[in-house]
Write a protein that holds these residues in place. Sequence first.
Motif, PDB file in Angstrom:
ATOM      1  N   ARG A   6      34.370  44.765  34.863  1.00 14.15           N
ATOM      2  CA  ARG A   6      34.353  44.423  36.283  1.00 14.15           C
ATOM      3  C   ARG A   6      33.621  43.105  36.466  1.00 14.15           C
ATOM      4  O   ARG A   6      32.552  42.905  35.896  1.00 14.15           O
ATOM      5  CB  ARG A   6      33.687  45.535  37.074  1.00 14.15           C
ATOM      6  N   GLN A   7      34.219  42.224  37.239  1.00 13.26           N
ATOM      7  CA  GLN A   7      33.623  40.916  37.488  1.00 13.26           C
ATOM      8  C   GLN A   7      33.920  40.518  38.926  1.00 13.26           C
ATOM      9  O   GLN A   7      35.036  40.706  39.397  1.00 13.26           O
ATOM     10  CB  GLN A   7      34.214  39.879  36.531  1.00 13.26           C
ATOM     11  N   PRO A   8      32.930  39.971  39.611  1.00 15.40           N
ATOM     12  CA  PRO A   8      33.158  39.544  40.994  1.00 15.40           C
ATOM     13  C   PRO A   8      34.285  38.518  41.085  1.00 15.40           C
ATOM     14  O   PRO A   8      34.456  37.676  40.203  1.00 15.40           O
ATOM     15  CB  PRO A   8      31.820  38.920  41.406  1.00 15.40           C
ATOM     16  N   ALA A   9      35.031  38.613  42.175  1.00 10.15           N
ATOM     17  CA  ALA A   9      36.149  37.695  42.395  1.00 10.15           C
ATOM     18  C   ALA A   9      36.358  37.483  43.885  1.00 10.15           C
ATOM     19  O   ALA A   9      36.048  38.344  44.706  1.00 10.15           O
ATOM     20  CB  ALA A   9      37.423  38.260  41.781  1.00 10.15           C
ATOM     21  N   VAL A  10      36.890  36.320  44.199  1.00 13.65           N
ATOM     22  CA  VAL A  10      37.339  35.991  45.548  1.00 13.65           C
ATOM     23  C   VAL A  10      38.855  35.897  45.448  1.00 13.65           C
ATOM     24  O   VAL A  10      39.390  35.424  44.436  1.00 13.65           O
ATOM     25  CB  VAL A  10      36.761  34.637  46.016  1.00 13.65           C
ATOM     26  N   TYR A  11      39.564  36.375  46.448  1.00 12.89           N
ATOM     27  CA  TYR A  11      41.022  36.408  46.345  1.00 12.89           C
ATOM     28  C   TYR A  11      41.664  36.177  47.694  1.00 12.89           C
ATOM     29  O   TYR A  11      41.039  36.352  48.738  1.00 12.89           O
ATOM     30  CB  TYR A  11      41.481  37.744  45.760  1.00 12.89           C
ATOM     31  N   ILE A  12      42.937  35.765  47.645  1.00 11.86           N
ATOM     32  CA  ILE A  12      43.728  35.618  48.868  1.00 11.86           C
ATOM     33  C   ILE A  12      45.008  36.430  48.704  1.00 11.86           C
ATOM     34  O   ILE A  12      45.728  36.279  47.717  1.00 11.86           O
ATOM     35  CB  ILE A  12      44.077  34.141  49.170  1.00 11.86           C
ATOM     36  N   MET A  13      45.240  37.302  49.676  1.00 14.16           N
ATOM     37  CA  MET A  13      46.469  38.083  49.759  1.00 14.16           C
ATOM     38  C   MET A  13      47.336  37.444  50.840  1.00 14.16           C
ATOM     39  O   MET A  13      46.813  36.865  51.797  1.00 14.16           O
ATOM     40  CB  MET A  13      46.177  39.536  50.153  1.00 14.16           C
ATOM     41  N   ALA A  14      48.662  37.554  50.689  1.00 15.00           N
ATOM     42  CA  ALA A  14      49.571  36.988  51.678  1.00 15.00           C
ATOM     43  C   ALA A  14      50.700  37.962  51.969  1.00 15.00           C
ATOM     44  O   ALA A  14      51.059  38.786  51.127  1.00 15.00           O
ATOM     45  CB  ALA A  14      50.144  35.659  51.184  1.00 15.00           C
ATOM     46  N   THR A  20      51.055  35.344  56.645  1.00 17.86           N
ATOM     47  CA  THR A  20      49.703  35.732  57.030  1.00 17.86           C
ATOM     48  C   THR A  20      48.830  35.776  55.783  1.00 17.86           C
ATOM     49  O   THR A  20      49.252  36.286  54.743  1.00 17.86           O
ATOM     50  CB  THR A  20      49.720  37.111  57.713  1.00 17.86           C
ATOM     51  N   LEU A  21      47.598  35.263  55.888  1.00 18.92           N
ATOM     52  CA  LEU A  21      46.672  35.201  54.760  1.00 18.92           C
ATOM     53  C   LEU A  21      45.448  36.063  55.019  1.00 18.92           C
ATOM     54  O   LEU A  21      44.984  36.174  56.157  1.00 18.92           O
ATOM     55  CB  LEU A  21      46.208  33.760  54.531  1.00 18.92           C
ATOM     56  N   TYR A  22      44.929  36.646  53.946  1.00 19.87           N
ATOM     57  CA  TYR A  22      43.686  37.398  54.006  1.00 19.87           C
ATOM     58  C   TYR A  22      42.825  36.991  52.818  1.00 19.87           C
ATOM     59  O   TYR A  22      43.295  37.012  51.681  1.00 19.87           O
ATOM     60  CB  TYR A  22      43.948  38.908  53.947  1.00 19.87           C
ATOM     61  N   CYS A  23      41.592  36.623  53.064  1.00 20.91           N
ATOM     62  CA  CYS A  23      40.661  36.264  52.002  1.00 20.91           C
ATOM     63  C   CYS A  23      39.629  37.373  51.877  1.00 20.91           C
ATOM     64  O   CYS A  23      39.066  37.810  52.878  1.00 20.91           O
ATOM     65  CB  CYS A  23      39.982  34.933  52.324  1.00 20.91           C
ATOM     66  N   GLY A  24      39.386  37.817  50.644  1.00 20.08           N
ATOM     67  CA  GLY A  24      38.428  38.886  50.418  1.00 20.08           C
ATOM     68  C   GLY A  24      37.594  38.658  49.177  1.00 20.08           C
ATOM     69  O   GLY A  24      37.826  37.729  48.406  1.00 20.08           O
ATOM     70  N   VAL A  25      36.627  39.540  48.970  1.00 19.65           N
ATOM     71  CA  VAL A  25      35.745  39.488  47.816  1.00 19.65           C
ATOM     72  C   VAL A  25      35.637  40.901  47.249  1.00 19.65           C
ATOM     73  O   VAL A  25      35.705  41.883  48.004  1.00 19.65           O
ATOM     74  CB  VAL A  25      34.360  38.912  48.202  1.00 19.65           C
ATOM     75  N   GLU A  57      39.851  33.722  42.191  1.00 15.92           N
ATOM     76  CA  GLU A  57      38.878  32.970  41.427  1.00 15.92           C
ATOM     77  C   GLU A  57      37.803  33.943  40.971  1.00 15.92           C
ATOM     78  O   GLU A  57      37.196  34.626  41.799  1.00 15.92           O
ATOM     79  CB  GLU A  57      38.277  31.873  42.308  1.00 15.92           C
ATOM     80  N   MET A  58      37.582  34.024  39.670  1.00 11.33           N
ATOM     81  CA  MET A  58      36.535  34.877  39.133  1.00 11.33           C
ATOM     82  C   MET A  58      35.224  34.094  39.199  1.00 11.33           C
ATOM     83  O   MET A  58      35.206  32.894  38.933  1.00 11.33           O
ATOM     84  CB  MET A  58      36.839  35.257  37.690  1.00 11.33           C
ATOM     85  N   VAL A  59      34.137  34.768  39.559  1.00 14.71           N
ATOM     86  CA  VAL A  59      32.830  34.119  39.653  1.00 14.71           C
ATOM     87  C   VAL A  59      31.788  34.952  38.912  1.00 14.71           C
ATOM     88  O   VAL A  59      32.035  36.116  38.580  1.00 14.71           O
ATOM     89  CB  VAL A  59      32.415  33.878  41.121  1.00 14.71           C
ATOM     90  N   GLU A  60      30.648  34.366  38.663  1.00  9.40           N
ATOM     91  CA  GLU A  60      29.621  35.019  37.846  1.00  9.40           C
ATOM     92  C   GLU A  60      28.877  36.144  38.563  1.00  9.40           C
ATOM     93  O   GLU A  60      28.571  37.166  37.963  1.00  9.40           O
ATOM     94  CB  GLU A  60      28.611  33.984  37.334  1.00  9.40           C
ATOM     95  N   THR A  61      28.553  35.940  39.829  1.00  5.31           N
ATOM     96  CA  THR A  61      27.753  36.932  40.555  1.00  5.31           C
ATOM     97  C   THR A  61      28.404  37.281  41.894  1.00  5.31           C
ATOM     98  O   THR A  61      29.197  36.501  42.427  1.00  5.31           O
ATOM     99  CB  THR A  61      26.333  36.389  40.848  1.00  5.31           C
ATOM    100  N   MET A  62      28.035  38.417  42.430  1.00  7.14           N
ATOM    101  CA  MET A  62      28.549  38.824  43.736  1.00  7.14           C
ATOM    102  C   MET A  62      28.043  37.876  44.819  1.00  7.14           C
ATOM    103  O   MET A  62      28.778  37.560  45.759  1.00  7.14           O
ATOM    104  CB  MET A  62      28.144  40.269  44.038  1.00  7.14           C
TER     105      MET A  62
END
Length: 101
Positions: A6-14, A20-25, A57-62
Motif C-alpha cells: 500500500r502506498q499513498p496516491a493522488v488520482y483523477i477519475m473521469a 466530469t472529473l474527480y480528484c482523490g487521495v 501519481e504515487m507519493v511517499e507519504t499521506m
Amino acid sequence: MTGRVRQPAVYIMASGRNGTLYCGVTSDLVQRVWQHREGMIDGFTKRYRCKLLVWYEMVETMEAAIGREKQIKGGSRMKKLALIDTLNPVWRDLYADVTIG
C-alpha cells in the motif's frame, strides 16, 4: 488483492474523455479505484459516473498526497486536463495498469 504494497496516491477519475472529473487521495489505489468503478462509494463519483482512472501519481507519504490533492483541486479545470493529457493523452482507463504487478 492480498500481498499488495500500500502506498499513498493522488488520482483523477473521469466520466469520459473531457467529462466530469474527480480528484482523490488514498493509501490503496487499486482498492479505491475498484470501489469507484463498482459504484460502492455514495457521492460525487457514483452520481456522475466517474469510473475511469485517467491519471494518478504515487507519493511517499499521506501528508504529501493530501498536499498534492489540494494543489490539484485548487487548480483550474484546464490545469487538470493538461495534467491528464501529459500522462494519458488518449484518456485510456489506467486501472489495468495499477492492478498488474
